[in-house]
Design a protein around this motif. Structure first.
Motif, PDB file in Angstrom:
ATOM      1  N   LEU A  80      -5.345   3.633  -6.218  1.00 33.85           N
ATOM      2  CA  LEU A  80      -3.939   3.915  -6.082  1.00 33.85           C
ATOM      3  C   LEU A  80      -3.567   2.853  -7.694  1.00 33.85           C
ATOM      4  CD1 LEU A  80      -3.218   3.142  -3.150  1.00 33.85           C
ATOM      5  CD2 LEU A  80      -3.099   5.371  -4.558  1.00 33.85           C
ATOM      6  N   PRO A  81      -3.645   3.704  -8.850  1.00 32.63           N
ATOM      7  CA  PRO A  81      -2.644   2.938  -9.958  1.00 32.63           C
ATOM      8  C   PRO A  81      -1.932   1.980  -9.841  1.00 32.63           C
ATOM      9  CG  PRO A  81      -1.654   4.773  -9.595  1.00 32.63           C
ATOM     10  CD  PRO A  81      -2.846   4.980  -8.990  1.00 32.63           C
ATOM     11  N   VAL A  82      -2.089   1.220 -10.328  1.00 33.96           N
ATOM     12  CA  VAL A  82      -1.047  -0.323 -10.084  1.00 33.96           C
ATOM     13  C   VAL A  82       0.598  -0.470 -11.330  1.00 33.96           C
ATOM     14  CG1 VAL A  82      -1.164  -2.532 -10.265  1.00 33.96           C
ATOM     15  CG2 VAL A  82      -2.618  -2.144  -9.554  1.00 33.96           C
ATOM     16  N   ARG A 119      -7.816   1.799  -2.742  1.00 35.20           N
ATOM     17  CA  ARG A 119      -7.753   2.455  -2.685  1.00 35.20           C
ATOM     18  C   ARG A 119      -7.754   3.489  -3.876  1.00 35.20           C
ATOM     19  NH1 ARG A 119      -7.909   2.014   2.623  1.00 35.20           N
ATOM     20  NH2 ARG A 119      -6.813   1.331   4.199  1.00 35.20           N
ATOM     21  N   GLU A 135       0.900  -1.453   0.032  1.00 35.66           N
ATOM     22  CA  GLU A 135      -0.248   0.178   0.106  1.00 35.66           C
ATOM     23  C   GLU A 135       0.619   1.210   0.029  1.00 35.66           C
ATOM     24  OE1 GLU A 135      -3.931   1.922   1.952  1.00 35.66           O
ATOM     25  OE2 GLU A 135      -2.778   0.060   3.297  1.00 35.66           O
ATOM     26  N   ARG A 178       6.348   4.307 -11.796  1.00 37.65           N
ATOM     27  CA  ARG A 178       6.486   2.603 -11.857  1.00 37.65           C
ATOM     28  C   ARG A 178       7.625   2.442 -10.445  1.00 37.65           C
ATOM     29  NH1 ARG A 178       2.521   1.630 -16.055  1.00 37.65           N
ATOM     30  NH2 ARG A 178       0.328   0.914 -14.698  1.00 37.65           N
ATOM     31  N   SER A 221      -4.935  -1.319  -5.201  1.00 36.53           N
ATOM     32  CA  SER A 221      -5.575  -0.891  -5.903  1.00 36.53           C
ATOM     33  C   SER A 221      -7.153  -0.100  -6.009  1.00 36.53           C
ATOM     34  CB  SER A 221      -4.871  -1.229  -7.671  1.00 36.53           C
ATOM     35  OG  SER A 221      -5.295  -0.232  -8.246  1.00 36.53           O
ATOM     36  N   GLN A 222      -7.620  -1.314  -6.324  1.00 31.34           N
ATOM     37  CA  GLN A 222      -9.434  -1.300  -6.283  1.00 31.34           C
ATOM     38  C   GLN A 222      -9.470  -0.817  -4.937  1.00 31.34           C
ATOM     39  OE1 GLN A 222     -11.428  -4.828  -7.489  1.00 31.34           O
ATOM     40  NE2 GLN A 222      -9.662  -4.778  -9.239  1.00 31.34           N
ATOM     41  N   LEU A 282       2.600   1.545  -3.667  1.00 27.36           N
ATOM     42  CA  LEU A 282       1.387   2.212  -4.341  1.00 27.36           C
ATOM     43  C   LEU A 282       0.882   3.187  -4.744  1.00 27.36           C
ATOM     44  CD1 LEU A 282      -0.920  -0.873  -5.135  1.00 27.36           C
ATOM     45  CD2 LEU A 282       0.912  -0.316  -6.240  1.00 27.36           C
ATOM     46  N   MET A 285      -1.740  -6.630  -4.606  1.00 26.91           N
ATOM     47  CA  MET A 285      -2.144  -4.710  -5.132  1.00 26.91           C
ATOM     48  C   MET A 285      -2.898  -4.480  -5.930  1.00 26.91           C
ATOM     49  SD  MET A 285       2.025  -5.638  -7.435  1.00 26.91           S
ATOM     50  CE  MET A 285       1.883  -4.576  -8.262  1.00 26.91           C
ATOM     51  N   THR A 286      -4.182  -5.509  -7.056  1.00 28.16           N
ATOM     52  CA  THR A 286      -4.844  -5.748  -7.027  1.00 28.16           C
ATOM     53  C   THR A 286      -5.747  -4.874  -6.432  1.00 28.16           C
ATOM     54  OG1 THR A 286      -4.453  -7.570  -8.886  1.00 28.16           O
ATOM     55  CG2 THR A 286      -6.290  -6.771  -8.405  1.00 28.16           C
ATOM     56  N   ASN A 340       1.502   6.523  -6.738  1.00 23.38           N
ATOM     57  CA  ASN A 340       0.544   7.761  -7.242  1.00 23.38           C
ATOM     58  C   ASN A 340       1.259   9.318  -7.247  1.00 23.38           C
ATOM     59  OD1 ASN A 340      -2.679   8.132  -8.351  1.00 23.38           O
ATOM     60  ND2 ASN A 340      -2.368   9.034  -6.075  1.00 23.38           N
TER      61      ASN A 340
END
Length: 398
Positions: free
Chosen positions: A396-398, A394, A330, A348, A391-392, A333, A387-388, A337
């Motif tokens: 946030l882009p993976v 929060r 977290e 990235r 990301s969903q 990620l 990660m997935t 962002n």
């Protein structure tokens, strides 16, 4: 986060197609065949790049160098280092010219990672890397016979070390030496006991502070070149994060990292966040370290360890062990962002699963210890799931 995979080149028993099957696209590799201190030529770099990209359908690229090694004389501060610094800077320029712009490196004296078991048995027939405090003490005190070694261990560990040594066969002792010498897979040097003693003797008089200053000197020498060519340097923590064989370790704690990143205040001077190396130290709070230095994390090794009171530890499942991997992911990620919103075109953070267990059909294949395919695939899949989900939840882009 850029899903990556360590590959040791043409001699690696894990082929490039397995990297793609695991779901990674970044290849973390190095030119291990080149001796320390010798320039990495454009031709050699391009040859490795071409090997990685030979099958375009795999979609693989060389994204991180691990490692561009630092010659031992630089760590010691021994003699005229002009040619060594020049060679290192030229290798950096050549890598950047070939499009490889993240360099993981370490400043560990003599040895890189150290374990006492390379294939500790797991339930069901798999195996894991393990560090047994008493076996390491047996090596240091009774095989290496380092003066003052006994002062570095609790009496209870010394007693168990002596008991192990007394019952060990010569084959047991030879196997322990080979395990400790294994260090980083692909490393250039190995030592027998007399050779190790000679190498340790070179560090006599090199204090912790002197080693720190030698690292600071290295950074002053190379970071301007990194800035010039767009390289991001990412120092790897000590593994384990404690003194070994009487040698100082200076990349072992939050305070150490603060000193290093403050020694040259440049974004090019950054960190490889290795949750396993730092996590083997009871003094380290990995999420707190990740939060504090998030803006300087240029690469991540995500793995987990389970620690024991005597200083022993074992590689755990990637989502097991003592470090909260969900919290670490977290933090990474969220930092990604921030970089993306700030307009960083390299927002990235590359990461790789590290030190997987040897499992299933990989047992007995002879892969580098900790670097079998299936164990790392399992770790990568677990981290990808985290990660997935994060990301969903929060946004946030993976």
């Amino acid at each position: 986060m850029e899903q990556s995979w360590r590959w040791f080149g043409p001699d690696d028993v894990v082929p490039l197609r397995a990297i793609r099957q695991a779901g990674a696209s970044g290849v973390v590799t190095a030119l291990h065949q080149i001796p320390y201190g010798v320039v990495w030529s454009v031709e050699e770099i391009e040859a490795r790049k071409a090997l990685i990209a030979a099958d375009p359908s795999l979609g693989l690229r060389w994204n991180v160098v691990e490692s561009l090694p630092i010659h031992e004389r630089i760590k010691i501060g021994e003699g005229d280092l002009t040619e060594l610094f020049d060679a290192y800077r030229q290798s950096m320029r050549n890598l950047a010219a070939c499009g490889v712009r993240t360099i993981c490196y370490n400043f560990m004296p003599v040895l890189d990672w150290t374990r006492t078991e390379l294939r500790h048995p797991l339930p069901g027939g798999g195996s894991a890397l393990r560090f047994n405090a008493h076996e390491y003490a047996a090596f240091d005190c009774f095989m290496l016979e380092r003066p003052g070694a006994r002062d570095d261990f609790p009496a209870e560990v010394i007693d168990r070390a002596k008991a192990w040594f007394d019952r060990a066969t010569q084959a047991d002792k030879d196997a322990l030496l080979a395990t400790i010498m294994a260090g980083l897979p692909g490393a250039f040097d190995r030592y027998d006991i007399p050779g190790l003693r000679r190498h340790l003797a070179r560090y006599e008089g090199v204090s912790r502070e002197a080693l720190r200053q030698n690292l600071a000197r290295f950074l002053r020498e190379v970071i301007p070149t990194a800035e010039e060519v767009g390289i991001r340097m990412a120092i790897h923590p000590d593994d384990p994060p404690r003194s070994l064989m009487g040698l100082p370790r200076i990349v072992s704690s939050e305070d150490d990292l603060a000193f290093i990143l403050g020694a040259v205040g440049s974004q090019a001077n950054g960190l490889t966040l290795c949750t396993g190396s730092l996590g083997a130290g009871a003094h380290n709070d990995i999420p707190a370290i990740a939060r504090r230095f998030a803006s300087r994390i240029h690469f991540a090794h995500l793995r987990n360890v389970a620690k024991e009171p005597d200083g022993s530890f074992m590689e755990a499942d990637h989502l097991g062990g003592d470090t909260n991997m969900v919290t670490v992911v977290e933090i990474l990620l969220a930092e990604q962002n921030r970089r993306k919103e700030a307009g960083d075109d390299r927002w990235r953070i590359p990461f790789r699963p590290d030190h997987g267990h040897e499992l299933l059909d990989d047992v007995g294949k002879g892969s580098f210890p900790g670097y079998s395919a299936i164990g790392r695939l399992k770790g990568l899949a677990e981290i990808r799931g985290v990660m997935t989900a994060v990301s969903q939840l929060r946004g946030l882009p993976v």
